[in-house]
Design an enzyme around this catalytic site. Sequence first.
Site, PDB file in Angstrom:
ATOM      1  N   GLY A 206      -5.918   5.296  -3.784  1.00 28.86           N
ATOM      2  CA  GLY A 206      -7.659   6.284  -3.357  1.00 28.86           C
ATOM      3  C   GLY A 206      -7.158   8.063  -2.962  1.00 28.86           C
ATOM      4  O   GLY A 206      -5.730   8.497  -3.070  1.00 28.86           O
TER       5      GLY A 206
ATOM      6  N   ARG B  78      -6.467   3.840 -10.742  1.00 24.18           N
ATOM      7  CA  ARG B  78      -5.593   2.123 -10.214  1.00 24.18           C
ATOM      8  C   ARG B  78      -4.572   2.072 -11.737  1.00 24.18           C
ATOM      9  O   ARG B  78      -5.618   1.768 -12.516  1.00 24.18           O
ATOM     10  CB  ARG B  78      -6.353   1.231  -9.827  1.00 24.18           C
ATOM     11  CG  ARG B  78      -6.720   1.880  -8.174  1.00 24.18           C
ATOM     12  CD  ARG B  78      -6.864   0.527  -7.532  1.00 24.18           C
ATOM     13  NE  ARG B  78      -7.742   1.026  -5.871  1.00 24.18           N
ATOM     14  CZ  ARG B  78      -6.695   1.749  -5.022  1.00 24.18           C
ATOM     15  NH1 ARG B  78      -5.377   2.196  -4.805  1.00 24.18           N
ATOM     16  NH2 ARG B  78      -7.905   2.668  -4.041  1.00 24.18           N
TER      17      ARG B  78
ATOM     18  N   ASP C 135       1.554   3.794  -1.200  1.00 23.52           N
ATOM     19  CA  ASP C 135       2.624   2.810  -1.576  1.00 23.52           C
ATOM     20  C   ASP C 135       2.497   2.394  -2.699  1.00 23.52           C
ATOM     21  O   ASP C 135       3.590   1.631  -3.594  1.00 23.52           O
ATOM     22  CB  ASP C 135       2.490   1.404  -0.199  1.00 23.52           C
ATOM     23  CG  ASP C 135       1.108   1.248  -0.232  1.00 23.52           C
ATOM     24  OD1 ASP C 135       0.333   1.797  -0.782  1.00 23.52           O
ATOM     25  OD2 ASP C 135       1.387  -0.175   1.072  1.00 23.52           O
TER      26      ASP C 135
ATOM     27  N   THR D 188      -2.576   9.590   1.806  1.00 20.09           N
ATOM     28  CA  THR D 188      -4.088   8.137   1.959  1.00 20.09           C
ATOM     29  C   THR D 188      -4.021   8.076   3.018  1.00 20.09           C
ATOM     30  O   THR D 188      -3.158   8.759   4.363  1.00 20.09           O
ATOM     31  CB  THR D 188      -2.649   7.093   1.820  1.00 20.09           C
ATOM     32  OG1 THR D 188      -3.606   5.497   2.326  1.00 20.09           O
ATOM     33  CG2 THR D 188      -1.142   6.758   2.797  1.00 20.09           C
TER      34      THR D 188
ATOM     35  N   ASP E 281      -5.027   6.257   5.560  1.00 18.53           N
ATOM     36  CA  ASP E 281      -4.917   4.841   6.017  1.00 18.53           C
ATOM     37  C   ASP E 281      -3.532   4.772   6.886  1.00 18.53           C
ATOM     38  O   ASP E 281      -3.197   4.646   8.303  1.00 18.53           O
ATOM     39  CB  ASP E 281      -4.782   3.814   5.324  1.00 18.53           C
ATOM     40  CG  ASP E 281      -5.396   3.695   4.281  1.00 18.53           C
ATOM     41  OD1 ASP E 281      -6.757   3.772   4.483  1.00 18.53           O
ATOM     42  OD2 ASP E 281      -5.574   2.607   2.590  1.00 18.53           O
TER      43      ASP E 281
ATOM     44  N   ASP F  27      -0.280   4.489   6.738  1.00 23.39           N
ATOM     45  CA  ASP F  27       0.060   3.179   6.809  1.00 23.39           C
ATOM     46  C   ASP F  27       1.597   2.740   6.275  1.00 23.39           C
ATOM     47  O   ASP F  27       1.432   1.905   5.774  1.00 23.39           O
ATOM     48  CB  ASP F  27      -0.395   2.278   5.994  1.00 23.39           C
ATOM     49  CG  ASP F  27      -0.934   2.404   4.328  1.00 23.39           C
ATOM     50  OD1 ASP F  27      -0.804   3.918   4.135  1.00 23.39           O
ATOM     51  OD2 ASP F  27      -2.157   1.624   4.265  1.00 23.39           O
TER      52      ASP F  27
ATOM     53  N   ARG G 190      -7.785  -0.407   5.815  1.00 25.15           N
ATOM     54  CA  ARG G 190      -6.685  -1.355   4.847  1.00 25.15           C
ATOM     55  C   ARG G 190      -6.473  -2.901   5.475  1.00 25.15           C
ATOM     56  O   ARG G 190      -7.117  -2.306   7.374  1.00 25.15           O
ATOM     57  CB  ARG G 190      -5.791  -1.659   3.868  1.00 25.15           C
ATOM     58  CG  ARG G 190      -6.094  -0.728   2.668  1.00 25.15           C
ATOM     59  CD  ARG G 190      -4.834  -0.113   1.448  1.00 25.15           C
ATOM     60  NE  ARG G 190      -3.851  -0.153   1.890  1.00 25.15           N
ATOM     61  CZ  ARG G 190      -3.094   0.363   0.979  1.00 25.15           C
ATOM     62  NH1 ARG G 190      -3.294  -0.317  -0.036  1.00 25.15           N
ATOM     63  NH2 ARG G 190      -1.614   0.450   1.348  1.00 25.15           N
TER      64      ARG G 190
END
Length: 319
Positions: free
Chosen positions: A11, A72, A103, A125, A127, A129, A171
């Site tokens: 992303g 992707r 990741d 990212t 996120d 995360d 996510r």
Amino acid sequence: MKRIGVLTSGGDSPGMNAAIRAVVRKAIYHGVEVYGIYYGFAGLINGDIHKLDVGAVGDIIHRGGTMLYTARCEEFKTEEGQKKGIEQLEKFGIEGLIVIGGDGSFQGAKALSNRGYPAIGVPGTIDNDIAYTDFTIGFDTALNTVIEAIDKIRDTATSHERTYVIEVMGRDAGDLALWAGLADGAETIMIPEIDDSMSDIVKRLRRGHDRGKKHSIIVVAEGVGSGVDIGKEIQEKTNLETRVTVLGHIQRGGSPTARDRVLASRLGAKAVDLILAGDSGKVVGIVSNDIVYDDIDHALSMPRSIDESLYQLSKELSI
């Protein structure tokens, strides 16, 4: 090392362009050629590779998205796909690769490193995360986008005396919801890391309504579930007029904040330092405002946790 490559994968996130710019200009400053690999690992397999000079990355530091595009690629998860990628790198004489992404992108960098091909990861990212680093490129910009949206929704929530459920990205990580909810004074923040029962949420909403509160803001991380479903359940159990807003991909776009531009520049430059020093299988990050690096294997194995003190503070301030 005389020639390196750079790609963005997964992303997109605001600040990726600033990281690309830093990689290209830092490497050229040290006399190293840089090749941009377009469309991530899919472009690597297909040989969509082009040399980048200083001018190629001019006027991109303020732009969202990624000038190298992204995609992707399931094929690169296979042994055959990885071999094709390395063949392309060897064909272009690229001696090391810098991978900007999350990741999943780091898994690609790890695969190359395990095959003896130098690779360094840069965390990009929204996120936030990835456990080994305090912040990832794009998180701050996405956070400010969410905050701006909630500010505007609060205006209409106040005018119509409604409860608003706002679903944000992330996510399985709740950082965007937690930080935005705290910054915007949300009455309830629902994140996947902490179980907050619907009965408790309903009690807080009723308590606020009983003391004369005319509207409420509930921020839901997508990892908890559908904001639409949660909104319906809240209205059924409280009989309060409830509306739902799913912010969606607006959170991924926009000009990066100063914080993200500086972070991306620092991390991109550090990645170049590492790869030119002969390092491989590493990822760069930021901890307590210091730029750090770690082994990809260790970084990916670290358990991710939420700052529960921020969550507790949000509950104490939203009484």
